[in-house]
Design an enzyme around this catalytic site. Structure first.
Site, short mmCIF file in Angstrom:
data_model
loop_
_atom_site.label_atom_id
_atom_site.label_comp_id
_atom_site.label_asym_id
_atom_site.label_seq_id
_atom_site.Cartn_x
_atom_site.Cartn_y
_atom_site.Cartn_z
N LEU A 55 1.20 -1.27 -0.16
CA LEU A 55 -0.19 0.03 -0.14
C LEU A 55 1.07 1.54 0.31
CD1 LEU A 55 -2.81 -0.87 3.30
CD2 LEU A 55 -3.09 -1.25 0.32
N ASP A 56 0.27 2.12 -0.60
CA ASP A 56 1.24 3.48 -0.82
C ASP A 56 1.64 3.67 0.80
OD1 ASP A 56 1.35 3.85 -3.76
OD2 ASP A 56 -0.60 4.79 -3.89
N MET A 57 2.10 3.92 1.83
CA MET A 57 2.55 5.32 2.45
C MET A 57 1.23 5.81 3.43
SD MET A 57 5.71 7.63 3.80
CE MET A 57 5.81 8.04 5.64
N ARG A 160 -5.61 6.50 -7.40
CA ARG A 160 -4.90 8.22 -6.71
C ARG A 160 -5.50 8.61 -8.06
NH1 ARG A 160 0.05 8.05 -3.28
NH2 ARG A 160 -0.16 10.27 -3.54
#
Length: 214
Positions: A55-57, A160
């Site tokens: 997962l993205d930060m 996103r």
């Protein structure tokens, strides 16, 4: 940092399901200040834990870790074959017009602005996201949609970029929303709320949910 401590929802001899807080990397990045991550924190409890997907930060929510190389191979194959179901919830700017639909736009690296991704019909790899609007609130500049997202493919920054590309960037997204959005919101409003898969040893279907924190 205690606020970045992941929650272990499930663990057995084959895999681990963790709930990652926003702001925690999945794996170490360049620089001494970016070594703290989910993988290292979970490995402090389970030495053989290996990240299966990321997962993205800035994204919170559910993530799978495999116990050892063989389980990693099996679960990586399940992701490759797209037999792992993932469900996200996001808050986005504006009111999405349709109650549900698909976003089918190819994505590629933006060579001038890494790590950003862009829609690129020539260089891009196919990326497909299904969405369903859960609720709409506010008006004008304060209009917001709560949306459930199911990525069919797993491209970097897919959700996103897809949402930004249809005019509905995620609240607080530091890369794809307007500058004032990131300044106004303490975090990006994207959460990995559900995951479903076939257990790599028992072959029994399993699913886990995580409460949306926004």
């Amino acid at each position: 940092m205690p606020h970045l401590t992941p929650t272990i929802l499930y663990a057995d001899e084959a895999l681990i399901v963790a709930d990652k807080p926003a702001g925690l990397l999945c794996v170490p990045a360049r620089g001494e200040a970016r070594q703290d991550c989910l993988a290292i924190r979970v490995q402090a409890l389970y030495r053989d834990a290996l990240i299966v997907h990321r997962l993205d930060m800035a994204t919170s929510g559910l993530i799978l870790l495999a116990r050892g190389e063989e389980m990693l191979r099996r679960m990586s194959l399940a992701f490759e074959k797209r037999i792992v179901g993932k469900r996200y919830v996001a808050l986005v700017h504006g009111h999405i017009g349709n109650d549900s639909g698909e976003i089918d736009l190819p994505l590629a690296d933006d060579p001038e602005n890494r790590p950003r991704q862009i829609v690129d019909p020539v260089r891009g790899r196919r990326a497909l996201t299904r969405y369903r609007v859960i609720a709409r609130s506010g008006e004008g500049a304060e209009a917001v949609s709560r949306v459930e997202l199911k990525p069919v493919t797993g491209r970097s920054h897919q959700l996103r970029v897809h949402l930004m590309s249809i005019g509905h960037a995620i609240l607080g997204d530091p890369l794809y929303a307007a500058d004032e959005s990131a300044a106004r919101h303490a975090r990006m409003h994207l959460h990995a709320a559900g995951i479903a898969f076939i257990h790599p040893e028992t072959r029994v279907p399993a699913s886990f949910d995580s409460a949306v924190p926004f």
